[in-house]
Design an enzyme around this catalytic site. Structure first.
Site, PDB file in Angstrom:
ATOM      1  N   GLU A  42      23.657  92.393  -1.771  1.00 18.41           N
ATOM      2  CA  GLU A  42      24.038  91.037  -1.354  1.00 18.41           C
ATOM      3  C   GLU A  42      22.871  90.098  -1.658  1.00 18.41           C
ATOM      4  O   GLU A  42      21.711  90.509  -1.695  1.00 18.41           O
ATOM      5  CB  GLU A  42      24.339  91.008   0.150  1.00 18.41           C
ATOM      6  CG  GLU A  42      25.425  91.952   0.592  1.00 18.41           C
ATOM      7  CD  GLU A  42      26.741  91.269   0.908  1.00 18.41           C
ATOM      8  OE1 GLU A  42      26.733  90.047   1.164  1.00 18.41           O
ATOM      9  OE2 GLU A  42      27.777  91.959   0.887  1.00 18.41           O
TER      10      GLU A  42
ATOM     11  N   CYS B  21      28.227  88.294  -1.877  1.00 24.91           N
ATOM     12  CA  CYS B  21      28.382  89.717  -2.139  1.00 24.91           C
ATOM     13  C   CYS B  21      28.399  89.999  -3.638  1.00 24.91           C
ATOM     14  O   CYS B  21      28.577  91.149  -4.047  1.00 24.91           O
ATOM     15  CB  CYS B  21      29.662  90.246  -1.487  1.00 24.91           C
ATOM     16  SG  CYS B  21      31.163  89.434  -2.062  1.00 24.91           S
TER      17      CYS B  21
END
Length: 532
Positions: free
Chosen positions: A522, A481
């Site tokens: 991401e 992330c």
């Protein structure tokens, strides 16, 4: 609502000059922003000045008074989602939220970071729009104030292209690897939903005025309903948010219900609070829908912990019901294709269900080596570090002889084991392990093992990377992330360990758009062990 890390305090009174502060780059956000600023300044500095910098200290630029309004033109969009505008002499940067390259914008100067050569500003209005700005695309009444979204004025194609550049810059600026070792970054994988995708929102409200966090005792109760929502951009003040169009339909209903509940009971609150709205889904086969048994005591208890709203959708084979869970310790249910996942509602699980089917299918396709590699050594085993409640362990388990998920959080492992049983996956196990001994008792031979890692934003610890290189799995899927810490960690894998005769090559890198309208992306990197 997705939040950018909080900036230094800009809140409260704005009629006096704030102190000039030094930014210590303590957060990933600040370091990424500073890197983009430094590169833009270098790119626009005359060569004669670059040479002079090595011989003499650069004089400080003349800056406008704080809280004055100035006009600037945006030169580029940073990896944090903020526009960057050069000063007239190209020796200072103004950071401008809610802007795109080419915008001529009226801004209010908020705070100077002179030693870092930039100033924070508040967006006031667009004077002349840049070529990629389209305000008709803005889908939220709070955009331009709320800190949650940055990109609503951009087309979705431009958002995806920007996020590809974020990944490219992350590996160029934070890996330290020569360009030849980094493959071309793939196109950003889009989200099927651009609005209405968030399955979790966590708005908050502050304590009553005069109550301190350090105050002993209950303090004074609220006498009026405070703003319930998210922070203003560049401030620590809360913006009252009645509706968030990023939330799914049931989460938006839950937000309205929770706001009313808090308002009806506001006198009971002597502190601030963070609220939870989490989507939970149940599926009932159509043959059972009309003859379903009376709800169990546990199910009745669960219903008492949600907002009371229900959205029903009829599919070919089942009836789907969505509820909004508001208790952190209650159970939420999520489906990824036909896999069911239960979890504590307050625990981590990916917050954009619409992309999860394509995302996990991509990971599945990338899990096994391409046919060009040695077919005499097939990968048979899956090791999922940072496994949480088992998203990857479970969705990948059918292509492996055996799968093991490992995590330091005992509650997550308990949920993962229940999920494996619920999905009838006898070849899938989970173990709670201390971070310092994560690879100690792995029962799989490394040369037949795929390792999946999905660490928190700070990335992998040095200890984890040492253990990883000592174990030496044949193939790695690194999900992140935070593509900047991912780039740093991937560099450690590529550089390897000469003593252990192990290093890795990057096969591919690609971004995934889990949070449309925001600057977040991401990353998925695929690596292979190289013989030394």
């Amino acid at each position: 609502m997705p939040h950018a890390p909080k900036k230094p305090n800009q809140g409260g009174r704005r009629n006096k000059k704030p102190r000039t502060e030094k930014n210590n780059k303590s957060s990933g956000h600040d370091e990424v922003l500073q890197t983009d600023i430094d590169q833009l300044l270098r790119k626009n500095k005359p060569e004669t000045e670059v040479a002079a910098d090595s011989a003499a200290e650069t004089p400080q630029p003349t800056l406008p008074e704080a809280f004055t309004e100035i006009e600037v033109t945006i030169a580029e969009l940073s990896s944090t989602g903020d526009g960057l505008a050069l000063s007239e002499n190209a020796d200072h940067i103004f950071v401008v939220p809610f802007s795109v390259p080419g915008d001529k914008v009226l801004v209010k100067v908020v705070r100077h970071f002179e030693s870092q050569s930039y100033s924070l500003t508040d967006f006031v209005k667009v004077i002349e729009p840049g070529p990629t700005r389209d305000d008709s695309l803005i889908g939220c009444q709070y955009f331009g104030k709320c800190s949650g979204c940055q990109l609503q004025m951009m087309s979705y194609e431009d958002q995806l292209a920007h996020k590809k550049r974020i990944v490219e810059k992350a590996y160029a600026n934070f890996s330290g690897l020569i360009p030849e070792l980094i493959p071309a970054i793939g196109e950003t994988f889009p989200s099927p939903l651009r609005y209405g995708y968030r399955t979790k929102l966590t708005p908050h409200f502050a304590a009553p005025a005069g109550n301190s966090r350090r105050q002993k005792g209950p303090g004074q109760p609220h006498t009026e309903v405070p703003p319930i929502g998210f922070t203003y951009k560049n401030r620590r003040l809360d913006l009252d948010i009645e509706d968030c169009p990023l939330g799914t339909d049931i989460v938006r209903k839950g937000l309205k219900s929770e706001r009313k509940r808090v308002a009806d009971n506001i006198g009971r609150y002597t502190k601030g609070a963070t609220l939870l709205m989490r989507e939970s889904t149940t599926r009932t086969p159509k043959g059972q829908a009309d003859t379903a048994a009376e709800p169990s005591a546990e199910e009745k208890n669960q219903s008492d912990k949600d907002s009371g709203d229900v959205i029903r959708v009829e599919h070919d084979d089942y009836i789907e019901e969505k509820r909004c869970v508001t208790d952190n310790n209650a159970t939420s249910i999520e489906y990824v294709d036909d896999y069911m996942f239960t979890n504590k509602a307050g625990a981590f699980f990916q917050n954009n269900n619409s992309i999860l089917s394509g995302f996990t299918d991509y990971i599945r396709q990338q899990s096994l080596p391409p046919h060009t590699q040695d077919a005499s050594k097939p990968l048979k085993y899956l090791l999922d570090a940072y496994s949480g409640s088992g998203l990857f362990t479970i969705t990948l388990s059918t292509i492996f002889k055996s799968s093991l998920g490992v995590d330091v959080a005992g509650d997550s492992i308990a949920s993962a084991r229940e999920n494996a049983r619920a999905n009838n996956l006898p070849n899938t196990g989970f173990a709670a392990a201390d971070a310092a001994t994560l690879f100690k008792d792995v029962p799989y031979p490394p040369d037949q093992t795929l390792l999946v890692i999905d660490p928190p934003r700070k990335g992998c610890s040095e200890d984890f990377l040492r253990q990883f290189l000592a174990f030496g799995p044949r193939r790695v899927v690194y999900v992140s992330c935070n593509v900047h810490t991912q780039a740093r960690d991937v560099a450690v894998m590529v550089q390897g360990d000469d003593a252990k005769k192990v290093r890795y090559e990057i096969e591919s890198i690609r971004g995934f758009d889990f949070f449309p309208q925001t600057g977040h992306v991401e990353g998925v990197a695929i690596l292979n062990k190289v013989d030394m």
